[in-house]
Design a protein around this motif. Sequence first.
Motif, PDB file in Angstrom:
ATOM      1  N   LEU A   1       4.530  14.473  -8.335  1.00  0.00           N
ATOM      2  CA  LEU A   1       5.711  15.439  -8.301  1.00  0.00           C
ATOM      3  C   LEU A   1       6.163  15.763  -9.781  1.00  0.00           C
ATOM      4  O   LEU A   1       6.589  17.055  -9.831  1.00  0.00           O
ATOM      5  CB  LEU A   1       6.951  14.875  -7.411  1.00  0.00           C
ATOM      6  CG  LEU A   1       6.725  15.021  -6.017  1.00  0.00           C
ATOM      7  CD1 LEU A   1       7.869  13.768  -5.495  1.00  0.00           C
ATOM      8  CD2 LEU A   1       6.961  16.391  -5.417  1.00  0.00           C
ATOM      9  N   LEU A   2       6.261  14.673 -10.589  1.00  0.00           N
ATOM     10  CA  LEU A   2       6.822  15.072 -12.045  1.00  0.00           C
ATOM     11  C   LEU A   2       5.961  15.838 -12.594  1.00  0.00           C
ATOM     12  O   LEU A   2       6.167  16.747 -13.535  1.00  0.00           O
ATOM     13  CB  LEU A   2       7.230  13.544 -12.623  1.00  0.00           C
ATOM     14  CG  LEU A   2       8.376  13.146 -11.929  1.00  0.00           C
ATOM     15  CD1 LEU A   2       8.630  11.587 -12.706  1.00  0.00           C
ATOM     16  CD2 LEU A   2       9.740  13.864 -12.219  1.00  0.00           C
ATOM     17  N   GLN A   3       4.637  15.652 -12.458  1.00  0.00           N
ATOM     18  CA  GLN A   3       3.476  16.337 -13.056  1.00  0.00           C
ATOM     19  C   GLN A   3       3.677  17.832 -12.803  1.00  0.00           C
ATOM     20  O   GLN A   3       3.793  18.832 -13.580  1.00  0.00           O
ATOM     21  CB  GLN A   3       2.322  15.950 -12.771  1.00  0.00           C
ATOM     22  CG  GLN A   3       1.050  16.158 -13.285  1.00  0.00           C
ATOM     23  CD  GLN A   3       0.920  15.681 -14.493  1.00  0.00           C
ATOM     24  OE1 GLN A   3       1.161  14.455 -14.705  1.00  0.00           O
ATOM     25  NE2 GLN A   3       0.693  16.046 -15.862  1.00  0.00           N
ATOM     26  N   LEU A   4       4.072  18.083 -11.609  1.00  0.00           N
ATOM     27  CA  LEU A   4       4.162  19.469 -11.055  1.00  0.00           C
ATOM     28  C   LEU A   4       5.337  20.154 -11.578  1.00  0.00           C
ATOM     29  O   LEU A   4       5.259  21.329 -11.995  1.00  0.00           O
ATOM     30  CB  LEU A   4       3.903  19.581  -9.476  1.00  0.00           C
ATOM     31  CG  LEU A   4       2.712  19.194  -8.742  1.00  0.00           C
ATOM     32  CD1 LEU A   4       2.924  19.187  -7.210  1.00  0.00           C
ATOM     33  CD2 LEU A   4       1.602  20.367  -9.265  1.00  0.00           C
ATOM     34  N   LEU A   5       6.279  19.376 -11.608  1.00  0.00           N
ATOM     35  CA  LEU A   5       7.709  19.969 -12.260  1.00  0.00           C
ATOM     36  C   LEU A   5       7.610  20.298 -13.541  1.00  0.00           C
ATOM     37  O   LEU A   5       8.125  21.195 -14.108  1.00  0.00           O
ATOM     38  CB  LEU A   5       8.894  18.793 -11.918  1.00  0.00           C
ATOM     39  CG  LEU A   5       9.534  18.643 -10.505  1.00  0.00           C
ATOM     40  CD1 LEU A   5      10.337  17.396 -10.600  1.00  0.00           C
ATOM     41  CD2 LEU A   5      10.074  19.934 -10.320  1.00  0.00           C
ATOM     42  N   LEU A  59       0.826  -1.164   0.069  1.00  0.00           N
ATOM     43  CA  LEU A  59      -0.075  -0.119  -0.308  1.00  0.00           C
ATOM     44  C   LEU A  59       0.761   1.037   0.094  1.00  0.00           C
ATOM     45  O   LEU A  59       0.738   2.240  -0.647  1.00  0.00           O
ATOM     46  CB  LEU A  59      -0.908  -0.050   1.273  1.00  0.00           C
ATOM     47  CG  LEU A  59      -2.212   0.835   1.005  1.00  0.00           C
ATOM     48  CD1 LEU A  59      -3.218   0.108   0.052  1.00  0.00           C
ATOM     49  CD2 LEU A  59      -2.765   0.805   2.631  1.00  0.00           C
ATOM     50  N   LEU A  60       1.762   1.253   0.876  1.00  0.00           N
ATOM     51  CA  LEU A  60       2.757   2.620   1.182  1.00  0.00           C
ATOM     52  C   LEU A  60       3.568   2.497  -0.272  1.00  0.00           C
ATOM     53  O   LEU A  60       3.767   3.725  -0.737  1.00  0.00           O
ATOM     54  CB  LEU A  60       3.650   2.265   2.000  1.00  0.00           C
ATOM     55  CG  LEU A  60       2.928   2.327   3.545  1.00  0.00           C
ATOM     56  CD1 LEU A  60       3.820   2.053   4.670  1.00  0.00           C
ATOM     57  CD2 LEU A  60       2.589   3.894   3.796  1.00  0.00           C
ATOM     58  N   ARG A  61       3.875   1.563  -0.823  1.00  0.00           N
ATOM     59  CA  ARG A  61       4.596   1.802  -2.157  1.00  0.00           C
ATOM     60  C   ARG A  61       3.691   2.169  -3.215  1.00  0.00           C
ATOM     61  O   ARG A  61       4.381   3.005  -4.168  1.00  0.00           O
ATOM     62  CB  ARG A  61       5.225   0.182  -2.561  1.00  0.00           C
ATOM     63  CG  ARG A  61       6.535  -0.090  -1.713  1.00  0.00           C
ATOM     64  CD  ARG A  61       7.034  -1.442  -2.229  1.00  0.00           C
ATOM     65  NE  ARG A  61       8.269  -1.637  -1.415  1.00  0.00           N
ATOM     66  CZ  ARG A  61       8.948  -2.653  -1.523  1.00  0.00           C
ATOM     67  NH1 ARG A  61       8.370  -3.786  -2.117  1.00  0.00           N
ATOM     68  NH2 ARG A  61      10.048  -2.739  -0.829  1.00  0.00           N
ATOM     69  N   ARG A  62       2.640   1.794  -3.438  1.00  0.00           N
ATOM     70  CA  ARG A  62       1.600   2.364  -4.381  1.00  0.00           C
ATOM     71  C   ARG A  62       1.641   3.693  -4.009  1.00  0.00           C
ATOM     72  O   ARG A  62       1.483   4.730  -5.005  1.00  0.00           O
ATOM     73  CB  ARG A  62       0.323   1.581  -4.290  1.00  0.00           C
ATOM     74  CG  ARG A  62       0.133   0.491  -5.160  1.00  0.00           C
ATOM     75  CD  ARG A  62      -1.258   0.021  -5.577  1.00  0.00           C
ATOM     76  NE  ARG A  62      -1.907  -0.159  -4.465  1.00  0.00           N
ATOM     77  CZ  ARG A  62      -2.097  -1.312  -3.923  1.00  0.00           C
ATOM     78  NH1 ARG A  62      -1.451  -2.314  -4.303  1.00  0.00           N
ATOM     79  NH2 ARG A  62      -2.839  -1.613  -2.803  1.00  0.00           N
ATOM     80  N   LYS A  63       1.341   4.196  -2.644  1.00  0.00           N
ATOM     81  CA  LYS A  63       1.135   5.733  -2.443  1.00  0.00           C
ATOM     82  C   LYS A  63       2.558   6.495  -2.998  1.00  0.00           C
ATOM     83  O   LYS A  63       2.332   7.492  -3.465  1.00  0.00           O
ATOM     84  CB  LYS A  63       1.146   5.825  -0.939  1.00  0.00           C
ATOM     85  CG  LYS A  63       0.613   7.147  -0.457  1.00  0.00           C
ATOM     86  CD  LYS A  63       0.152   7.330   0.830  1.00  0.00           C
ATOM     87  CE  LYS A  63      -0.506   8.795   1.246  1.00  0.00           C
ATOM     88  NZ  LYS A  63      -0.349   8.733   2.586  1.00  0.00           N
ATOM     89  N   ILE A  64       3.600   5.832  -2.884  1.00  0.00           N
ATOM     90  CA  ILE A  64       4.986   6.450  -3.099  1.00  0.00           C
ATOM     91  C   ILE A  64       4.935   6.594  -4.590  1.00  0.00           C
ATOM     92  O   ILE A  64       5.526   7.807  -5.370  1.00  0.00           O
ATOM     93  CB  ILE A  64       6.117   5.652  -2.660  1.00  0.00           C
ATOM     94  CG1 ILE A  64       6.478   6.102  -1.118  1.00  0.00           C
ATOM     95  CG2 ILE A  64       7.394   6.030  -3.325  1.00  0.00           C
ATOM     96  CD1 ILE A  64       7.532   5.434  -0.410  1.00  0.00           C
ATOM     97  N   ASP A  65       4.627   5.727  -5.469  1.00  0.00           N
ATOM     98  CA  ASP A  65       4.402   5.831  -6.869  1.00  0.00           C
ATOM     99  C   ASP A  65       3.583   6.705  -7.428  1.00  0.00           C
ATOM    100  O   ASP A  65       4.152   7.423  -8.160  1.00  0.00           O
ATOM    101  CB  ASP A  65       4.050   4.260  -7.563  1.00  0.00           C
ATOM    102  CG  ASP A  65       4.762   3.223  -7.225  1.00  0.00           C
ATOM    103  OD1 ASP A  65       6.130   3.487  -6.905  1.00  0.00           O
ATOM    104  OD2 ASP A  65       4.583   2.061  -7.286  1.00  0.00           O
TER     105      ASP A  65
END
Length: 356
Positions: A286-290, A274-280
């Motif tokens: 983040l990339l979208q915002l960048l 679950l946490l790994r999915r959240k990190i993904d």
Amino acid sequence: MEHNDRPYLIAGPCSVESREQLQQICEALSRQPRVRLIRGGVWKPRTRPGGFEGLGEPALRWMQELRESPLRMADGSPLRFCCEVARPEHVELCRRYGIDTVWIGARTTSNPFMVDDLCQALHNSGMAVMVKNPVSPDIRLWLGAIERLQHAGVDNISAIHRGFNMYDNHGYRNEPLWEVAMELRHQLPTLPILCDPSHIGGSTALVPQIAKTALQLDYDGLMVEVHPSPTHALTDAAQQLTPDELRDLTEKLLSRQPAANGQPSATIAPELALLRRKIDSVDHDLLQLLGQRMQCSHQIATLKREAGMTVYQSDRWASMVDDRLRQAARLGLNEAFTRELLEKIHGESIRIQMEK
Ligand code: PEP
Ligand code: MN
């Protein structure tokens, strides 16, 4: 090196100093179930002349005698030894005395001529060869030595990360530069990699923390210097552990080890997934915002050019940094990390504006 051997532990003195010292360390290490191989320097590369340079052939003879003695490794097999080789004659002598695992030291890995000479001697020898990283952080030398061995038909190869000698080693004897070893693993994903916390740390006190980091980074094993009486050691006295210290260290570290195959246990697997999915998903955001941020930079570049403004605006940059660092502090983010991240982003923005 099998997965169920992990972490594969190699332990023993920096140098073989006498028959008695070797016997003593073998007795102590043979009682430790985690120790799979006993190291002992037979020829010692000394940075400056005049020090103890190793005992050579007599040390190999004692190893052979001990292998034929009733002493056993904890798994019940005869004692197994490894040592450093730097010259073709060393390989020949090891073969004569039944040593079937050797390592190439940091100074030798740094020299392709010496590696080539060793490869000729190791060709068809059936020996397992461990390659220490070169003294300087040039990953190509490390890869090059491994490739030369592969071309010579050596098929049991592993790497040892022993740190790099930098102008400023930041408190280590050899700065670890973990990212270099991670890059080696990235380029050669099936190559086993061990960590030598003794030569990285240079002091007994630093060994446990470095070993712990290595295991958290999923290294396949450790090579640790252990001496019956470290303060009296003829080489590397400051960094060797006693056998008891090694036992404490392995007990502490290995009780916290992840499952042997590197897979999470069933109890934590769902939460971890679950946490790994959240990190993904956060990374994608983040990339979208960048991407959006850099679009702004493209538009700003045009406006600045039309207005005759310089690309870099120091007041604006200083106030942005202040503002973002205050926000980072509220969020509990590390200041140095935030500063570095902002500098990277700003650097890219400047690059885009200069290109316009
Ligand atoms: C050693 O293992 O004792 C040694 C000399 O190592 P390195 O080649 O890493 O300096
Ligand atoms: Mn040493």
